[in-house]
Design an enzyme around this catalytic site. Structure first.
Site, short mmCIF file in Angstrom:
data_model
loop_
_atom_site.label_atom_id
_atom_site.label_comp_id
_atom_site.label_asym_id
_atom_site.label_seq_id
_atom_site.Cartn_x
_atom_site.Cartn_y
_atom_site.Cartn_z
N ASN A 1 0.82 -1.20 0.00
CA ASN A 1 0.00 0.00 0.00
C ASN A 1 0.86 1.26 0.00
OD1 ASN A 1 -2.06 -1.82 0.15
ND2 ASN A 1 -2.42 -1.54 2.34
N HIS B 1 5.88 -0.45 -2.64
CA HIS B 1 5.47 0.29 -3.84
C HIS B 1 5.52 1.80 -3.64
CE1 HIS B 1 3.10 -3.56 -5.06
NE2 HIS B 1 4.39 -3.66 -5.31
N CYS C 1 11.71 13.31 -8.77
CA CYS C 1 11.97 13.73 -10.14
C CYS C 1 11.92 12.52 -11.08
CB CYS C 1 13.36 14.37 -10.22
SG CYS C 1 13.93 14.64 -11.90
N THR D 1 -4.69 -9.01 0.27
CA THR D 1 -4.07 -8.86 -1.05
C THR D 1 -4.53 -9.97 -1.97
OG1 THR D 1 -2.00 -8.68 -2.30
CG2 THR D 1 -1.95 -10.08 -0.33
N GLU E 1 -12.16 -13.09 0.37
CA GLU E 1 -12.44 -14.11 -0.65
C GLU E 1 -11.20 -14.98 -0.85
OE1 GLU E 1 -13.39 -11.64 -4.03
OE2 GLU E 1 -11.31 -11.04 -4.32
C1 BV8 Z 1 8.41 -5.27 -11.72
C2 BV8 Z 1 1.77 1.61 -6.79
C3 BV8 Z 1 10.31 -5.82 -12.99
C4 BV8 Z 1 1.20 2.54 -7.77
C5 BV8 Z 1 1.39 -0.65 -7.65
C6 BV8 Z 1 3.36 -11.19 -15.86
C7 BV8 Z 1 3.38 -12.08 -14.79
C8 BV8 Z 1 3.85 -11.70 -13.55
C9 BV8 Z 1 4.30 -10.40 -13.36
C10 BV8 Z 1 4.26 -9.53 -14.41
C11 BV8 Z 1 3.80 -9.91 -15.66
N1 BV8 Z 1 3.89 -8.82 -16.46
C12 BV8 Z 1 4.39 -7.77 -15.78
C13 BV8 Z 1 4.63 -8.21 -14.55
C14 BV8 Z 1 5.18 -7.47 -13.49
C15 BV8 Z 1 4.10 -6.59 -12.85
C16 BV8 Z 1 2.92 -7.41 -12.33
O1 BV8 Z 1 3.00 -8.06 -11.31
N2 BV8 Z 1 1.80 -7.36 -13.06
C17 BV8 Z 1 0.66 -8.14 -12.63
C18 BV8 Z 1 -0.57 -7.23 -12.56
C19 BV8 Z 1 0.48 -9.28 -13.60
N3 BV8 Z 1 4.81 -6.04 -11.74
C20 BV8 Z 1 5.49 -4.91 -11.92
O2 BV8 Z 1 5.50 -4.27 -12.94
C21 BV8 Z 1 6.35 -4.52 -10.74
N4 BV8 Z 1 7.68 -4.26 -11.23
O3 BV8 Z 1 8.06 -6.41 -11.69
O4 BV8 Z 1 9.57 -4.84 -12.31
C22 BV8 Z 1 9.54 -6.18 -14.23
C23 BV8 Z 1 9.15 -5.19 -15.10
C24 BV8 Z 1 8.42 -5.54 -16.26
C25 BV8 Z 1 8.09 -6.87 -16.52
C26 BV8 Z 1 8.46 -7.88 -15.60
C27 BV8 Z 1 9.19 -7.52 -14.45
C28 BV8 Z 1 5.81 -3.27 -10.09
C29 BV8 Z 1 4.48 -3.57 -9.44
C30 BV8 Z 1 4.04 -2.37 -8.60
C31 BV8 Z 1 2.91 -1.67 -9.29
N5 BV8 Z 1 2.44 -0.58 -8.41
N6 BV8 Z 1 1.03 0.35 -6.86
C32 BV8 Z 1 -0.13 3.08 -7.28
O5 BV8 Z 1 -0.68 2.57 -6.29
O6 BV8 Z 1 -0.59 4.03 -7.90
S1 BV8 Z 1 0.55 -2.10 -7.65
C33 BV8 Z 1 -0.95 -2.00 -6.88
O7 BV8 Z 1 -1.37 -3.38 -6.80
C34 BV8 Z 1 -0.95 -1.52 -5.45
O8 BV8 Z 1 0.31 -1.29 -4.88
C35 BV8 Z 1 -1.61 -2.70 -4.73
O9 BV8 Z 1 -1.29 -2.78 -3.42
C36 BV8 Z 1 -1.01 -3.78 -5.52
C37 BV8 Z 1 -1.49 -5.18 -5.29
O10 BV8 Z 1 -2.88 -5.17 -5.26
P1 BV8 Z 1 -3.57 -5.57 -3.86
O11 BV8 Z 1 -2.94 -4.75 -2.79
O12 BV8 Z 1 -3.54 -7.04 -3.71
O13 BV8 Z 1 -5.01 -5.02 -4.07
P2 BV8 Z 1 -6.19 -5.76 -4.84
O14 BV8 Z 1 -7.28 -4.75 -5.03
O15 BV8 Z 1 -5.65 -6.50 -6.01
O16 BV8 Z 1 -6.69 -6.87 -3.81
C38 BV8 Z 1 -7.28 -6.47 -2.60
C39 BV8 Z 1 -7.61 -7.76 -1.87
O17 BV8 Z 1 -8.14 -7.43 -0.60
C40 BV8 Z 1 -8.65 -8.61 -2.59
O18 BV8 Z 1 -8.21 -9.95 -2.59
C41 BV8 Z 1 -9.91 -8.45 -1.72
O19 BV8 Z 1 -10.66 -9.64 -1.69
C42 BV8 Z 1 -9.30 -8.19 -0.36
N7 BV8 Z 1 -10.11 -7.42 0.56
C43 BV8 Z 1 -10.97 -6.41 0.27
N8 BV8 Z 1 -11.48 -5.91 1.43
C44 BV8 Z 1 -10.93 -6.62 2.45
C45 BV8 Z 1 -10.07 -7.59 1.90
N9 BV8 Z 1 -9.37 -8.46 2.67
C46 BV8 Z 1 -9.54 -8.36 4.01
N10 BV8 Z 1 -10.34 -7.47 4.61
C47 BV8 Z 1 -11.06 -6.59 3.87
N11 BV8 Z 1 -11.86 -5.71 4.48
ZN ZN Z 2 15.96 15.64 -11.41
#
Ligand code: BV8
Ligand code: ZN
Length: 253
Positions: free
Chosen positions: A99, A116, A124, A186, A213
């Site tokens: 977060n 993150h 910058c 997550t 879930e």
């Molecule tokens: C990187 C900041 C090297 C910005 C965020 C293919 C396969 C695997 C990986 C990749 C791929 N292609 C690309 C990638 C890499 C990519 C990635 O993982 N993509 C995914 C989507 C497939 N990752 C990256 O790019 C990372 N960098 O890997 O660099 C690289 C580069 C390129 C290619 C390969 C490698 C950088 C990732 C960081 C992105 N930035 N945030 C901003 O916020 O503006 S990510 C964003 O998602 C947030 O940080 C968030 O926290 C994060 C994860 O999501 P969750 O926190 O899990 O939130 P979500 O809504 O999904 O889920 C909430 C959960 O809570 C649910 O399950 C729900 O049921 C539950 N819930 C709801 N209410 C409750 C609850 N649980 C309990 N109690 C409740 N009350």
């Molecule tokens: Zn600069």
């Protein structure tokens, strides 16, 4: 509800907790996935990426200002506060969060790794220099870096960007040493964060998931509790505290 888990926790020395957007949901911060999620309305690639920023910095800043405005009004919930207490119940406790809302620090957690980044910090786009200005960034008059003239952007990790190596390396090292690893609120879809619970489990940790879930992690978890973190965590912490004091002072039993 937690009896069997507590028997695993009672002798655990090192606890690592990974949180996602779900732990902030009860504070009013929208999650990313799921029906009410941010990604339902916006496409991450169109907003949380360098390409998006370079193509339309104004739109990206409008979106971050909207999120900052929203997050500025929210407070930590019972789930955040329970983790503050949980930190006192283990010899070693590390909190790793995906977060960017700063709510764990506001709740009083001490050992936090922000994988993150943090939505309230600016930097910058070219030299990564931190830009201390704390006010709102005007989307149609984006300030420039004093060192190199680059545009100022939010200090968060966008899709396709590397995480801070020191932070992610520390998170992996902590996960490898964990006796118990909690994955809370997550969807376990974003990497490399989603790899941490798997690494912990592969190194012998007891893996616990708390979510409203099932997720891709559920079948790997040793314990999976369906429910809101704001409900379940305070109950878990209270039960663990009670068992800990009974273990310390058996005469109280
Ligand atoms: C990187 C900041 C090297 C910005 C965020 C293919 C396969 C695997 C990986 C990749 C791929 N292609 C690309 C990638 C890499 C990519 C990635 O993982 N993509 C995914 C989507 C497939 N990752 C990256 O790019 C990372 N960098 O890997 O660099 C690289 C580069 C390129 C290619 C390969 C490698 C950088 C990732 C960081 C992105 N930035 N945030 C901003 O916020 O503006 S990510 C964003 O998602 C947030 O940080 C968030 O926290 C994060 C994860 O999501 P969750 O926190 O899990 O939130 P979500 O809504 O999904 O889920 C909430 C959960 O809570 C649910 O399950 C729900 O049921 C539950 N819930 C709801 N209410 C409750 C609850 N649980 C309990 N109690 C409740 N009350
Ligand atoms: Zn600069």
């Amino acid at each position: 509800m937690f009896d069997e888990l507590i028997s695993h926790l009672i002798n655990a020395r090192r606890c690592v907790v990974l949180t996602g957007a779900g732990i902030s949901a009860e504070s009013g911060v929208p999650t990313f996935r799921g029906k009410e999620g941010l990604w339902g309305k916006f496409k991450p690639e169109q907003l949380a990426s360098m390409d998006a920023f370079m193509a339309s910095p104004k739109i990206v800043w409008e979106w971050y200002n909207w999120r900052r405005e929203l997050m500025g009004q929210v407070r930590p919930n019972a789930g955040h506060l329970a983790l503050v207490e949980m930190e006192t119940l283990f010899e070693e406790f590390d909190l790793v969060t995906q977060n960017v809302d700063g709510l764990h620090a506001m709740a009083g957690s001490k050992s936090i790794l922000e994988l993150h980044g943090n939505i309230y910090r600016n930097k910058c786009v070219d030299c990564d220099g931190i830009f201390e200005f704390r006010g709102d960034i005007a989307p149609d008059n984006i300030p420039q870096c004093g060192h190199c003239g680059g545009k100022i952007r939010p200090d968060v990790v966008w899709f396709g960007e590397m995480l801070d190596p020191e932070i992610i390396d520390a998170a992996f090292a902590q996960s490898e040493q964990a006796d118990v690893f909690f994955s809370i609120g997550t969807s376990a879809e974003v990497h490399p964060a989603a790899t941490l619970p798997v690494v912990a489990k592969n190194h012998g940790a007891t893996l616990v998931e708390i979510n409203v879930e099932e997720t891709t992690l559920t079948e790997l978890a040793d314990f999976h509790f369906i429910g809101k973190s704001g409900d379940l965590l305070p109950k878990l912490v209270a039960q663990l505290k009670e068992r800990r004091s009974l273990a310390q002072f058996p005469e109280l039993a």
